[in-house]
Design a protein around this motif. Structure first.
Motif, mmCIF file in Angstrom:
data_model
loop_
_atom_site.group_PDB
_atom_site.id
_atom_site.type_symbol
_atom_site.label_atom_id
_atom_site.label_comp_id
_atom_site.label_asym_id
_atom_site.label_seq_id
_atom_site.Cartn_x
_atom_site.Cartn_y
_atom_site.Cartn_z
ATOM 1 N N ASP B 285 0.867 -1.174 0.000
ATOM 2 C CA ASP B 285 0.000 0.000 0.000
ATOM 3 C C ASP B 285 0.902 1.221 0.000
ATOM 4 O O ASP B 285 1.747 1.364 0.890
ATOM 5 C CB ASP B 285 -0.892 -0.025 1.254
ATOM 6 C CG ASP B 285 -1.974 1.048 1.213
ATOM 7 O OD1 ASP B 285 -1.654 2.211 0.855
ATOM 8 O OD2 ASP B 285 -3.127 0.728 1.540
ATOM 9 N N SER B 291 -1.709 3.946 6.077
ATOM 10 C CA SER B 291 -2.816 3.152 5.542
ATOM 11 C C SER B 291 -3.732 2.700 6.674
ATOM 12 O O SER B 291 -3.277 2.246 7.719
ATOM 13 C CB SER B 291 -2.225 1.923 4.836
ATOM 14 O OG SER B 291 -3.185 0.906 4.787
ATOM 15 N N GLU B 296 0.557 -2.987 4.484
ATOM 16 C CA GLU B 296 1.146 -1.993 3.599
ATOM 17 C C GLU B 296 2.506 -2.426 3.071
ATOM 18 O O GLU B 296 2.972 -1.901 2.096
ATOM 19 C CB GLU B 296 1.182 -0.620 4.262
ATOM 20 C CG GLU B 296 2.352 -0.315 5.163
ATOM 21 C CD GLU B 296 2.411 -1.158 6.411
ATOM 22 O OE1 GLU B 296 1.346 -1.635 6.844
ATOM 23 O OE2 GLU B 296 3.511 -1.360 6.941
#
Lengths: 258, 394
Positions: B285, B291, B296
């Protein structure tokens, strides 16, 4: 006409073409396939009964629809009605003549369509003694053949032919088939695993003629010789050529099975 | 017509910072009614769902999972009503799957969803299936109450939800999806424009409130977003390669996220009837630590097991490991049929945040002083649980 004559020669005169056992085997398979083509589409209900060595049973009920595809393998949609926790689960299969089959599974609880690696076809089908590949459409091109002998089983005169799966991912090295001479129907199949050990035997019972052309067995029993377990398939309510639409075999159709 | 009754028992390993209780029983009931007419060209579905939680009233739910009508035309379908849609191919995360609101109170895996009102026109062509959606009415995410667990959800007050859209939760959203397959390759392209199903969590600004009490709460903020996604799967032999990737704008800066990996299946391992599948997925991410989801820069490793017995015993173990923070969570889900009308589902979840690994002493620093950027999992710190579900099919 010439082709029919040749076929007749190969099939019925094995002594003349003794060294051509492969060709004879292939022609028996082709003749069986030819006699069973032209049904256009088909639907049927089936009850699968799993039996273990203690005699305990497990039952699954399914519905099945198939459609013949010109110049390709059949398309089949199978839907589960029981056990209740898998009700509405669907399996869509596009059989192909040479390439791998395409297969999608629909999981109703998640509304998820999952592509299945068809190379995994040697695994057991829903815990039964049937493998996925045993139940998929048996196209002629899926095997190479060798005619072995003639034999009478259960009072029926049969061709005994050995067939070898073309697909390297098959769970079998070979299968021995008994096909009756009168109507080219499978009477028995013996399955030999990758170690060439006799693993399973499938027997066909109570053949009935539909539409004056198509023979269908009312009961098929697969016996596993290692585990001593067996699975029986009972087929009911065959209908043919009812004009089932091609879109009933699409991914959208898979999502609306109930 | 069929129905299922579920009894659900969650046992937490220890008390959390807001909840002493560790045993959470609940009941659920789902009923299905399907009717088709006009030779199967018209279908009607009605699936209501009820859930009663003995401890957490926020988890009580009366939901219409489905109430819809489908009309089948010649290579098109029209579907109207409350429905559930699944998009995607990955196992550890469902990035492209955006139409329905997720019911995290039922399951943390994101696969349980609330029904969504929609009008969906679906076209089947040689070049694939094209779906258009109009989605009137937005369903907010449910969060557990102060008594519920995971306790983290109890910090979020769904009643204070705010929306970017002036129409609040009545904005009509739009989506389309094209999906196709060529040989062993499946691909889909989708776009969604509307109120994000995934809220950003904002801290309630209230000057009167003492920041040192645990009464401080978050509220969900639902932005209007545009999300474009691709999901694809390629099957080579017994390998399935999977990719899901999205790009989303509307929640501060545009970002992208992806999950990429494979699942390989071994059929009949060690001459048995069993199948074993190994799966590995990498999750990314671009928002990094900002996030709102836990993934992530993480690696998911899992194993799927099928005994292929008549009772259909299956199990999936999935571990997600945060590469940077060295945190992980482990989830086991196993199920088996008991007889023909019962099913037993076992779920075990274990969370190990960085604190637990010895970098911080968790008792010295109060939870609200820790920065979420240090650890994504600290909120689940004490939430290890075992869950047993008995389903009875009627």
């Amino acid at each position: 006409m010439f082709r029919i004559l040749m076929l007749w020669l190969f099939v019925f005169s094995p002594t003349i073409f003794g060294e051509n056992d492969q060709l004879i085997g292939l022609n028996i398979a082709k003749e069986a396939d030819l006699r069973d083509s032209g049904w256009v589409d088909m639907s049927v209900e089936l009850v699968m009964t799993l039996r273990n060595t203690k005699g305990e049973t497990n039952v699954r009920e399914m519905r099945l629809k198939s459609k013949e595809i010109f110049n390709d393998g059949d398309k089949t949609l199978m839907v589960f009605d029981t056990p209740h926790d898998v009700k509405g689960t669907g399996l869509l299969t596009y059989t192909h003549l040479v390439e791998e089959d395409d297969q999608w599974l629909y999981l109703p609880a998640l509304k998820r369509v999952k592509r299945i690696a068809s190379k995994n076809k040697s695994g057991p089908f829903v815990g039964s003694e049937f493998a996925y590949e045993d139940l998929s459409s048996q196209e002629v091109t899926k095997y190479t053949y060798k005619y072995l002998r003639d034999e009478i089983i259960n009072g029926i005169e049969c061709f005994v032919t050995e067939r070898y799966p073309v697909d390297q991912y098959s769970g079998y090295t070979r299968q021995v088939t008994w096909i009756d001479k009168d109507h080219y129907r499978l009477q028995k199949v013996e399955y030999y695993d990758r170690k060439n050990k006799h693993l399973k035997t499938l027997t066909f019972k109570t053949y009935r003629l539909y539409e004056n052309r198509f023979w269908r067995a009312g009961s098929m029993t697969m016996t596993n010789h290692l585990s001593k377990k067996s699975t029986e398939l009972k087929w009911n309510g065959y209908t043919f050529n009812r004009g089932i639409n091609d879109q009933d075999f699409g991914k959208n159709a898979l999502k609306r099975i109930r | 017509m069929n129905a299922e009754l579920g009894s659900d028992f969650r046992f937490f390993r220890k008390a959390s910072w807001t909840q002493e209780k560790t045993f959470f029983p609940s009941l659920s009931f789902q009923f299905e009614y399907h009717y088709s007419w006009n030779d199967g060209q018209d279908l009607f579905d009605f699936v209501p769902y009820f859930r009663y939680d003995y401890e957490d009233s926020e988890r009580n739910l009366i939901d219409i999972r489905e109430l819809s009508w489908i009309h089948v035309g010649n290579s098109w379908e029209f579907r109207a009503g409350v429905r559930k849609i699944f998009w995607g191919v990955a196992e550890s995360s469902h990035l492209v799957d955006i139409v329905n609101q997720v019911d995290f109170l039922e399951s943390l895996d994101g696969e349980e969803k609330l029904g969504q009102m929609m009008f969906n026109f679906s076209l089947t062509r040689e070049w694939g299936i094209l779906d258009f959606f109009v989605l009137p009415g937005f369903r907010e995410r449910n969060f557990s109450g102060a008594n519920g667990r995971p306790s983290y959800f109890g910090l979020i007050d769904g009643d204070l939800a705010e929306f970017e859209s002036g129409a609040r939760n009545h904005r009509a959203d739009f989506a389309f999806r094209w999906s196709h397959y060529i040989g062993d390759f499946d691909i889909a392209l989708s776009h969604f424009s509307g109120t994000s199903r995934e809220p950003r969590l904002m801290l309630r600004k209230n000057s009167d409130e003492n920041p040192w009490t645990k009464q401080q709460r978050f509220f969900p903020f639902y932005d209007v977003i545009d999300q474009t996604g691709i999901d694809a799967q390629y099957i080579i032999g017994d390998w399935a390669w999977k990719l899901e990737t999205i790009t989303r704008s509307g929640q501060e800066e545009r970002f992208w996220a992806a999950v990429f990996g494979f699942e390989k299946t071994f059929v009949g391992v060690l001459d048995s009837r069993s199948d074993i599948g190994i799966l590995m997925e990498y999750l990314y991410d671009s928002r990094g630590a900002n996030s709102p989801n836990l993934f992530e820069d993480d690696l998911a490793i899992g194993m799927r097991y099928s005994l292929n017995n008549p009772q259909d015993l299956t199990a999936l173990v999935l571990g997600v490991y945060d590469v940077e923070n060295r945190e992980y969570f482990l989830n086991l889900e196993a199920s088996t049929r008991l007889g023909s009308k019962w099913k037993l589902i076992l779920e075990v979840s274990i969370f190990r945040s960085r604190e637990r690994n010895g970098i911080l002493d968790q008792d010295q620093i109060p939870w609200y002083m820790r920065s979420p950027s240090d650890s994504e999992l600290f909120l689940f710190e004490d939430e290890d649980f075992v869950r047993l579900q008995f389903m009875r099919y009627l």
